[in-house]
Design an enzyme around this catalytic site. Structure first.
Site, PDB file in Angstrom:
ATOM      1  N   SER A   1      -0.967 -58.063 -65.161  1.00 50.38           N
ATOM      2  CA  SER A   1      -1.183 -56.995 -66.190  1.00 50.38           C
ATOM      3  C   SER A   1      -2.285 -57.563 -67.249  1.00 50.38           C
ATOM      4  CB  SER A   1       0.117 -56.447 -66.720  1.00 50.38           C
ATOM      5  OG  SER A   1      -0.412 -55.621 -67.707  1.00 50.38           O
TER       6      SER A   1
ATOM      7  N   TYR B   1       8.588 -57.552 -70.874  1.00 52.47           N
ATOM      8  CA  TYR B   1       7.984 -57.023 -69.742  1.00 52.47           C
ATOM      9  C   TYR B   1       6.622 -58.046 -69.546  1.00 52.47           C
ATOM     10  CZ  TYR B   1       4.409 -54.749 -66.883  1.00 52.47           C
ATOM     11  OH  TYR B   1       3.526 -54.488 -65.870  1.00 52.47           O
TER      12      TYR B   1
ATOM     13  N   LYS C   1       5.703 -60.817 -66.625  1.00 52.15           N
ATOM     14  CA  LYS C   1       4.557 -61.276 -65.807  1.00 52.15           C
ATOM     15  C   LYS C   1       4.059 -62.601 -65.988  1.00 52.15           C
ATOM     16  CE  LYS C   1       4.202 -57.202 -64.064  1.00 52.15           C
ATOM     17  NZ  LYS C   1       4.353 -56.954 -62.473  1.00 52.15           N
TER      18      LYS C   1
HETATM   19  P1  NAD Z   1       6.058 -48.145 -59.934  1.00 48.29           P
HETATM   20  O1  NAD Z   1       7.331 -48.115 -60.884  1.00 48.29           O
HETATM   21  O2  NAD Z   1       5.386 -46.521 -59.516  1.00 48.29           O
HETATM   22  O3  NAD Z   1       6.049 -48.838 -58.419  1.00 48.29           O
HETATM   23  C1  NAD Z   1       6.946 -49.891 -58.565  1.00 48.29           C
HETATM   24  C2  NAD Z   1       7.961 -49.763 -57.195  1.00 48.29           C
HETATM   25  O4  NAD Z   1       8.586 -50.869 -56.905  1.00 48.29           O
HETATM   26  C3  NAD Z   1       8.852 -48.306 -57.031  1.00 48.29           C
HETATM   27  O5  NAD Z   1       8.671 -47.857 -55.896  1.00 48.29           O
HETATM   28  C4  NAD Z   1      10.189 -49.129 -57.277  1.00 48.29           C
HETATM   29  O6  NAD Z   1      11.051 -48.231 -56.586  1.00 48.29           O
HETATM   30  C5  NAD Z   1       9.940 -50.579 -56.560  1.00 48.29           C
HETATM   31  N1  NAD Z   1      10.811 -51.335 -56.893  1.00 48.29           N
HETATM   32  C6  NAD Z   1      11.117 -51.747 -58.286  1.00 48.29           C
HETATM   33  N2  NAD Z   1      12.217 -52.712 -58.374  1.00 48.29           N
HETATM   34  C7  NAD Z   1      12.295 -53.247 -57.095  1.00 48.29           C
HETATM   35  C8  NAD Z   1      13.444 -54.166 -56.321  1.00 48.29           C
HETATM   36  N3  NAD Z   1      14.112 -54.763 -57.219  1.00 48.29           N
HETATM   37  N4  NAD Z   1      13.229 -54.017 -55.038  1.00 48.29           N
HETATM   38  C9  NAD Z   1      12.346 -53.258 -54.348  1.00 48.29           C
HETATM   39  N5  NAD Z   1      11.397 -52.234 -54.812  1.00 48.29           N
HETATM   40  C10 NAD Z   1      11.479 -52.330 -56.100  1.00 48.29           C
HETATM   41  O7  NAD Z   1       5.051 -48.737 -60.608  1.00 48.29           O
HETATM   42  P2  NAD Z   1       3.609 -48.972 -60.621  1.00 48.29           P
HETATM   43  O8  NAD Z   1       2.903 -48.514 -61.748  1.00 48.29           O
HETATM   44  O9  NAD Z   1       2.998 -48.696 -59.298  1.00 48.29           O
HETATM   45  O10 NAD Z   1       3.323 -50.531 -60.599  1.00 48.29           O
HETATM   46  C11 NAD Z   1       3.354 -51.470 -59.775  1.00 48.29           C
HETATM   47  C12 NAD Z   1       3.053 -52.988 -60.160  1.00 48.29           C
HETATM   48  O11 NAD Z   1       1.984 -52.970 -61.053  1.00 48.29           O
HETATM   49  C13 NAD Z   1       4.254 -53.022 -61.064  1.00 48.29           C
HETATM   50  O12 NAD Z   1       4.790 -54.658 -60.730  1.00 48.29           O
HETATM   51  C14 NAD Z   1       3.857 -53.044 -62.448  1.00 48.29           C
HETATM   52  O13 NAD Z   1       4.469 -53.952 -63.381  1.00 48.29           O
HETATM   53  C15 NAD Z   1       2.298 -53.388 -62.336  1.00 48.29           C
HETATM   54  N6  NAD Z   1       1.487 -53.005 -63.177  1.00 48.29           N
HETATM   55  C16 NAD Z   1       1.380 -51.555 -63.692  1.00 48.29           C
HETATM   56  C17 NAD Z   1       0.616 -51.074 -64.362  1.00 48.29           C
HETATM   57  C18 NAD Z   1       0.837 -49.580 -64.828  1.00 48.29           C
HETATM   58  O14 NAD Z   1       0.016 -49.321 -66.105  1.00 48.29           O
HETATM   59  N7  NAD Z   1       1.262 -48.783 -63.994  1.00 48.29           N
HETATM   60  C19 NAD Z   1      -0.021 -51.938 -65.100  1.00 48.29           C
HETATM   61  C20 NAD Z   1      -0.320 -53.416 -65.051  1.00 48.29           C
HETATM   62  C21 NAD Z   1       0.493 -53.753 -64.052  1.00 48.29           C
HETATM   63  C1  WQD Z   2      -2.505 -45.952 -74.295  1.00 49.58           C
HETATM   64  C2  WQD Z   2      -3.081 -45.547 -75.453  1.00 49.58           C
HETATM   65  C3  WQD Z   2      -1.369 -45.668 -77.185  1.00 49.58           C
HETATM   66  C4  WQD Z   2       1.042 -42.309 -75.188  1.00 49.58           C
HETATM   67  C5  WQD Z   2       1.092 -49.721 -71.133  1.00 49.58           C
HETATM   68  C6  WQD Z   2       1.750 -51.537 -71.113  1.00 49.58           C
HETATM   69  C7  WQD Z   2       0.840 -52.305 -70.480  1.00 49.58           C
HETATM   70  C8  WQD Z   2       0.354 -51.603 -69.010  1.00 49.58           C
HETATM   71  C9  WQD Z   2       0.091 -50.284 -69.165  1.00 49.58           C
HETATM   72  C10 WQD Z   2       1.923 -52.397 -67.301  1.00 49.58           C
HETATM   73  C11 WQD Z   2      -2.553 -46.350 -76.573  1.00 49.58           C
HETATM   74  C12 WQD Z   2      -1.796 -44.192 -77.058  1.00 49.58           C
HETATM   75  C13 WQD Z   2       0.259 -43.185 -75.555  1.00 49.58           C
HETATM   76  C14 WQD Z   2       1.263 -41.364 -76.081  1.00 49.58           C
HETATM   77  C15 WQD Z   2      -0.356 -41.943 -77.440  1.00 49.58           C
HETATM   78  N1  WQD Z   2       1.593 -51.514 -68.003  1.00 49.58           N
HETATM   79  N2  WQD Z   2      -0.682 -43.104 -76.682  1.00 49.58           N
HETATM   80  N3  WQD Z   2       0.445 -41.169 -77.041  1.00 49.58           N
HETATM   81  O1  WQD Z   2       0.318 -49.125 -74.171  1.00 49.58           O
HETATM   82  O2  WQD Z   2      -2.101 -49.455 -73.385  1.00 49.58           O
HETATM   83  O3  WQD Z   2      -0.286 -50.073 -71.903  1.00 49.58           O
HETATM   84  O4  WQD Z   2       0.841 -49.428 -69.842  1.00 49.58           O
HETATM   85  O5  WQD Z   2       1.660 -53.651 -67.281  1.00 49.58           O
HETATM   86  O6  WQD Z   2       1.531 -53.353 -70.245  1.00 49.58           O
HETATM   87  O7  WQD Z   2       1.995 -51.870 -72.596  1.00 49.58           O
HETATM   88  O8  WQD Z   2      -0.744 -47.720 -72.207  1.00 49.58           O
HETATM   89  O9  WQD Z   2      -0.839 -45.240 -71.685  1.00 49.58           O
HETATM   90  O10 WQD Z   2       1.074 -46.314 -73.128  1.00 49.58           O
HETATM   91  O11 WQD Z   2      -1.023 -46.040 -74.150  1.00 49.58           O
HETATM   92  O12 WQD Z   2      -1.231 -41.958 -78.785  1.00 49.58           O
HETATM   93  O13 WQD Z   2       1.960 -40.354 -75.826  1.00 49.58           O
HETATM   94  O14 WQD Z   2      -2.374 -44.210 -75.988  1.00 49.58           O
HETATM   95  O15 WQD Z   2      -0.988 -45.789 -78.653  1.00 49.58           O
HETATM   96  O16 WQD Z   2      -3.447 -46.463 -77.591  1.00 49.58           O
HETATM   97  P1  WQD Z   2      -0.826 -49.069 -72.953  1.00 49.58           P
HETATM   98  P2  WQD Z   2      -0.136 -46.271 -72.631  1.00 49.58           P
END
Ligand code: NAD
Ligand code: WQD
Length: 338
Positions: A123, A147, A151
């Site tokens: 991330s 979190y 990572k």
């Molecule tokens: P998500 O929660 O939709 O998907 C994660 C999946 O992993 C789910 O289906 C959950 O059931 C499964 N899971 C969780 N713990 C588990 C375990 N112990 N064993 C087996 N399965 C398990 O999340 P996502 O948004 O699809 O994110 C996927 C990955 O990408 C995550 O590692 C997340 O940290 C990373 N990521 C997400 C974002 C974001 O904003 N969505 C941003 C950066 C990184």
């Molecule tokens: C985006 C912008 C908020 C909600 C998070 C995690 C990051 C990554 C992605 C996994 C910001 C604003 C949001 C609301 C708002 N995840 N906001 N009202 O915070 O950039 O990132 O998700 O790795 O680690 O921190 O994403 O979508 O929460 O926010 O004003 O109800 O929207 O302040 O500027 P963020 P977000």
């Protein structure tokens, strides 16, 4: 065959579609702690191909190793993990257990099965407070919450593992802000309870499920005062994984690569785009800043282009149109009425 942990989740489900469409066989391994079985059914419907789905936890080393071995996979895409920043601050051990210890179990199982190709979901949060923007992959790494620390710990673990054994081929993909949904409207983001992230919240306001959006702060040093992020369409993100696997098939090493659009948009940009895409108003109220939020960041996405031949193809309009289609077709997510 590709083994996809967390393949039922938001990014995992979209990636499974693109893997199947690219001709890969897929086995999903997921404990469904934050996803629905229905998502895996719909993935197969969209792709017109079947995949194996195993219900299991990555922390259960024996079950994981048995499933990986039985799948015959040659590579793993590792999405499984927990991702709620606020919850990670309240329950840090749950996050270290799932994200860090779960990944240790996965790497052990891979080593035991002789599978040494891995794509890992990292991330942009590993860059911490920006020293220079856009973030390049050589930016200093740090974490501002638990979190993010999980990572960073996993990233360091992967670099150490590769240093110990150069046969590993590892792609660390640093996602920026994934939004959007598949153009079919069949799969998308299905947050449980009140969404933490901006886009699903905006979508739920537009569909009438919530009254208004809370904009967290309009006094940031940005053009309109609201937070700026690099939003990336989840299908572009999914395609980045297919390209990363192609790259790792042809190259050894441990690479860290940003997957972002390379441009920043404000909260109000997102509101306006969503209103245009949906034809619905998105009322909002400006509130105080959310603790721990950064003012602005976006990616330098040039390394992904150079290494993988990948760049985003879908703009803000498509991100909003596709989110709206998913939200409209599935107002209560996969479970129907909640
Ligand atoms: P998500 O929660 O939709 O998907 C994660 C999946 O992993 C789910 O289906 C959950 O059931 C499964 N899971 C969780 N713990 C588990 C375990 N112990 N064993 C087996 N399965 C398990 O999340 P996502 O948004 O699809 O994110 C996927 C990955 O990408 C995550 O590692 C997340 O940290 C990373 N990521 C997400 C974002 C974001 O904003 N969505 C941003 C950066 C990184
Ligand atoms: C985006 C912008 C908020 C909600 C998070 C995690 C990051 C990554 C992605 C996994 C910001 C604003 C949001 C609301 C708002 N995840 N906001 N009202 O915070 O950039 O990132 O998700 O790795 O680690 O921190 O994403 O979508 O929460 O926010 O004003 O109800 O929207 O302040 O500027 P963020 P977000």
């Amino acid at each position: 065959m590709i083994f996809v942990t967390g393949g039922a989740g938001y990014i995992g489900s979209h990636t499974c579609v693109e893997l199947l469409m690219a001709g890969h066989d897929v086995t999903v391994y997921d404990n469904f702690s934050n996803s629905q079985w229905e998502a895996t059914e719909r993935v197969q419907r969209i792709a017109g191909r079947t995949m194996a789905v195993v219900r299991g936890d990555i922390r259960d080393g024996a079950a994981l190793q048995a499933a990986l071995h039985a799948s015959g996979a040659k590579a793993v895409v590792h999405f499984a993990g927990l991702k709620a920043v606020g919850e990670s601050e309240a329950e840090p051990l749950k996050y270290y257990d799932n994200n860090v210890l779960g990944t240790v179990r996965l790497l052990e199982a891979m080593a035991a099965c002789g599978v040494k190709t891995l794509v890992f979901s990292s991330s942009a949060t590993v860059y911490g407070v920006p020293e220079v923007l856009p973030y390049r992959e050589d930016h200093r790494l740090s974490a501002t919450n638990t979190y993010g620390m999980t990572k960073l710990v996993v990233e360091n673990m992967l670099r150490d593992l590769h240093r110990s054994d150069a046969d590993w081929r590892i792609g660390i993909l640093r996602y920026f802000n994934p939004v959007g949904a598949h153009s079919s409207g069949l799969i998308g983001e299905d947050p449980q309870g009140t969404p933490n992230n901006l886009m699903p919240y905006v979508a739920q306001v537009a569909v009438g499920r919530r009254e208004f959006l809370n904009v967290w702060g309009n006094d940031y040093p940005t053009p309109d005062g609201t937070g700026v992020r690099d939003y990336i369409h989840v299908v572009d993100l999914a395609l980045g994984h297919v390209k990363a696997l192609d790259y790792l098939g042809a190259n050894t090493g441990c690479v860290s690569v940003n997957l972002g659009a390379g441009v920043g948009h404000s909260v109000l940009d997102m509101v306006r785009s969503f209103e245009a895409a949906s034809g619905r108003p998105v009322p909002f109220k400006v509130g105080p800043r959310r603790a721990g939020d950064l003012d602005a960041y976006w990616a330098d996405a040039s390394l992904a282009q150079a290494l993988f031949g990948w760049r985003v193809e879908r703009g803000l309009d498509v991100m909003c149109e596709d989110t709206w289609r998913w939200q409209n077709m599935n107002p209560n997510g996969y479970k129907g009425e909640k």
